[in-house]
Motif scaffolding. Structure first.
Motif, PDB file in Angstrom:
ATOM      1  N   GLU A 273       0.844  -1.210   0.000  1.00 16.65           N
ATOM      2  CA  GLU A 273       0.000   0.000   0.000  1.00 16.65           C
ATOM      3  C   GLU A 273       0.871   1.249   0.000  1.00 16.65           C
ATOM      4  OE1 GLU A 273      -3.495  -1.982   2.756  1.00 16.65           O
ATOM      5  OE2 GLU A 273      -1.834  -0.899   3.670  1.00 16.65           O
ATOM      6  N   GLU A 274       0.352   2.279  -0.667  1.00 13.15           N
ATOM      7  CA  GLU A 274       1.088   3.548  -0.705  1.00 13.15           C
ATOM      8  C   GLU A 274       0.625   4.430   0.438  1.00 13.15           C
ATOM      9  OE1 GLU A 274       0.852   5.394  -4.499  1.00 13.15           O
ATOM     10  OE2 GLU A 274       1.954   3.770  -5.468  1.00 13.15           O
ATOM     11  N   ILE A 275       1.562   4.863   1.258  1.00 16.35           N
ATOM     12  CA  ILE A 275       1.201   5.682   2.423  1.00 16.35           C
ATOM     13  C   ILE A 275       1.829   7.067   2.255  1.00 16.35           C
ATOM     14  CG2 ILE A 275       1.393   5.903   4.927  1.00 16.35           C
ATOM     15  CD1 ILE A 275       1.620   2.814   4.985  1.00 16.35           C
ATOM     16  N   PRO A 276       1.014   8.119   2.280  1.00 17.41           N
ATOM     17  CA  PRO A 276       1.600   9.460   2.185  1.00 17.41           C
ATOM     18  C   PRO A 276       2.342   9.783   3.483  1.00 17.41           C
ATOM     19  CG  PRO A 276      -0.767   9.589   2.563  1.00 17.41           C
ATOM     20  CD  PRO A 276      -0.441   8.141   2.432  1.00 17.41           C
ATOM     21  N   VAL A 277       3.587  10.223   3.353  1.00 19.30           N
ATOM     22  CA  VAL A 277       4.375  10.544   4.551  1.00 19.30           C
ATOM     23  C   VAL A 277       5.114  11.863   4.352  1.00 19.30           C
ATOM     24  CG1 VAL A 277       4.805   8.185   5.381  1.00 19.30           C
ATOM     25  CG2 VAL A 277       6.317   9.174   3.677  1.00 19.30           C
ATOM     26  N   ASP A 278       5.388  12.520   5.460  1.00 11.38           N
ATOM     27  CA  ASP A 278       6.361  13.605   5.454  1.00 11.38           C
ATOM     28  C   ASP A 278       7.661  12.972   5.922  1.00 11.38           C
ATOM     29  OD1 ASP A 278       5.196  15.802   4.459  1.00 11.38           O
ATOM     30  OD2 ASP A 278       4.592  16.680   6.374  1.00 11.38           O
ATOM     31  N   LEU A 279       8.728  13.236   5.196  1.00  5.38           N
ATOM     32  CA  LEU A 279       9.998  12.590   5.544  1.00  5.38           C
ATOM     33  C   LEU A 279      11.046  13.652   5.836  1.00  5.38           C
ATOM     34  CD1 LEU A 279      12.017  10.101   5.472  1.00  5.38           C
ATOM     35  CD2 LEU A 279      12.378  10.691   3.084  1.00  5.38           C
TER      36      LEU A 279
END
Ligand SMILES: Nc1ncnc2c1ncn2[C@@H]1O[C@H](COP(=O)(O)OP(=O)(O)OP(=O)(O)O)[C@@H](O)[C@H]1O
Ligand SMILES: [Mg+2]
Length: 498
Positions: free
Chosen positions: A227-233
């Motif tokens: 699954e694609e998870i939106p993240v701030d990195l």
């Protein structure tokens, strides 16, 4: 060294001076643990005099003991055993005192034949180092605990992308346990294709926030389920000197906050629409009132004129047109007034099936129903509801007219009534085999004045009025299904007395 092989002999002159001037407390012991000599630093440090030390055994002097320490903790015994240097760490803490540590370093003194004649024991105070070590260990422990308990996911990897550490939050976010991640994946697998490279490029670019640093940026993380998870990195390269040693990535899961933002946007849009509807309602009510009076006049005088003309008067046709159009305006005004809820409902107990039959009767006399098949599938028993007969009738008329319009008067209109699963509500479904409602239009069909009909053909008030009436009667109205095969509108109304 003086006398060769002599047990009691001490090192010669310059060696003696060297021994005396050593800043570390040092003593010379015979293999049978008798103190042969001690240096100045020793005397200062233990605040004693030579004659109180020399001649005693070390265990006597240090511990006031009659027997030697156990061989496994006695550095001297170890030196004698393997003829190499040894050290033992001893800590002392008098009650209430700060703990101190001494590192006792034992070195053998050998004669020409390699036999141990004496053992030098020097005592190094390592207390500051030990305190520092403890502090460091404590800090490391604290940092470790902090990382483990953070809800932010932290992943470290070596420069080949092999996972080194993952805190529990990272395990949860990625769906891999640390062990699995170490065995199965590299850090590249945590991103869509090319993204890991892009991150490294940014990290190595001086102009992008400084060398070895990546400041908070939106990326996508791929978890174990794909699954694609939106993240701030935010990420960094860990350097050892000038060499890149590892990378660290700190991930903030954005799913919840994005969902929240979406919900907020939707609520704001809904509020804006509600406001628009409320102001449109007021406007509609105002216009309706203003037009109603002159319209009554037009109708009254048109009917007077009609009555006064002969049956075959050619002007009758035009007058009839005026009269009919004025009535049409009257209906629109009634709609507007209902929409803006200017007319209070007159509540009575109604039979749902009868209400529906009645509304079919109202529209049944229209000439265009030649190619229309009407299927009725009505619930076998009475379903009683409480509401305004005219208003609820209007709901069904609006829905049925919309259905007929969508089919261009050709197709099948199905009316179904039934009890819902809870047994507390009466349900009505009105289905057509018409063109369906497009995806783009669907969100707006309940808005007042939204119409896809040609100008003059529809006001766009039918559904918004129906929606308001059903809601006011404690029910619900929604599009159950729509597509190329047609549309089904569903109405649910609470049964009376339940
Ligand atoms: N059964 C249906 N099939 C396809 N489209 C529909 C159906 N019912 C409503 N619509 C769409 O929703 C729009 C709004 O309907 P609504 O009843 O509010 O206004 P209208 O029918 O256009 O005008 P009015 O009801 O005032 O004559 C319609 O113009 C049409 O595009
Ligand atoms: Mg309509």
């Amino acid at each position: 060294m003086a006398g060769k092989g002599s047990k009691k002999s001490v090192p010669g002159d310059w060696k003696m001076r060297l021994f005396e001037s050593l800043s570390v407390p040092t003593m010379i012991l015979s293999p049978d643990k008798i103190i042969v000599d001690v240096n100045l630093s020793f005397l200062e440090s233990f605040m004693t005099q030579k004659d109180k030390v020399v001649g005693k055994t070390c265990y006597q002097f240090f511990f006031n003991a009659k027997t030697s320490c156990a061989t496994d903790i006695c550095g001297l015994a170890k030196v004698l055993a393997d003829r190499r240097g040894h050290s033992t760490l001893k800590s002392t803490a008098a009650p209430g005192d700060i703990e101190t540590w001494d590192n006792h370093v034992f070195s053998p003194i050998l004669d020409e034949e390699g036999r141990i004649t004496h053992v030098v024991e020097s005592i190094h105070d390592v207390t500051p180092i030990k305190h520092l070590e403890r502090k460091l260990a404590g800090a490391r422990d604290f940092t470790e605990k902090l990382i483990q308990s953070l809800t932010t996911a932290i992943v470290t990897a070596d420069m080949n992308g092999r996972i080194l550490t993952m805190n529990p939050a990272a395990e949860q976010l990625t769906g891999y346990s640390l062990e699995e991640a170490r065995k199965k994946i590299t850090v590249v697998d945590l991103y869509p294709e090319g993204q890991a490279k892009q991150i490294m490029k940014i990290l190595r670019d001086e102009r992008m926030g400084g060398k070895g640093k990546l400041h908070l940026r939106r990326f996508t993380l791929i978890n174990a389920r794909g699954e694609e998870i939106p993240v701030d990195l935010s990420a960094a390269i860990i350097y050892e000197g000038e060499t890149e040693a590892a990378t660290v990535g700190i991930f903030y899961d954005l799913r919840e906050s994005l969902k929240k933002a979406q919900r907020e946007r939707e609520t704001a849009a809904l509020n804006a629409r509600m406001e628009k509807m409320a102001s449109l309602g007021q406007l509609a009510a105002g216009v309706a009132h203003e037009i109603n009076n002159p319209l009554t006049g037009i109708l009254f005088y048109a009917s007077l004129l009609l009555d006064s003309l002969e049956e075959n008067d050619p002007r009758r046709k035009s007058l009839m047109r005026i009269y009919e159009d004025a009535r049409r305006c009257g209906r629109i005004i009634k709609n507007l007034l209902t929409y803006s809820r200017q007319e209070p409902p007159r509540k009575e107990i109604l039979n749902l099936n009868a209400l529906l039959e009645n509304c079919l009767g109202l529209i049944g006399d229209r000439e265009f129903y030649v190619d229309l098949k009407i299927v009725k599938d009505l619930y076998g028993e009475m379903m009683l509801i409480e509401g305004d007969k005219d208003q609820l009738g209007q709901v069904f008329v609006n829905l049925v007219l919309n259905a007929i319009d969508s089919m261009n008067q050709k197709g099948t209109l199905t009316l179904r009534t039934f009890l819902d699963k809870s047994g507390l509500n009466g349900c009505i479904e009105i289905s057509d085999t018409g063109r369906g409602i497009s995806k783009e239009n669907l969100p707006f069909i309940f808005d007042p004045f939204f119409t896809t009909k040609a100008p003059g053909k529809g006001t766009g008030l039918g559904l918004s009025t129906a929606y308001g009436i059903v809601k006011e009667n404690g029910g619900a109205l929604w599009v159950k299904d729509t597509g190329e095969h047609g549309t089904t509108f569903a109405v649910q109304l609470p049964l009376y007395g339940l």
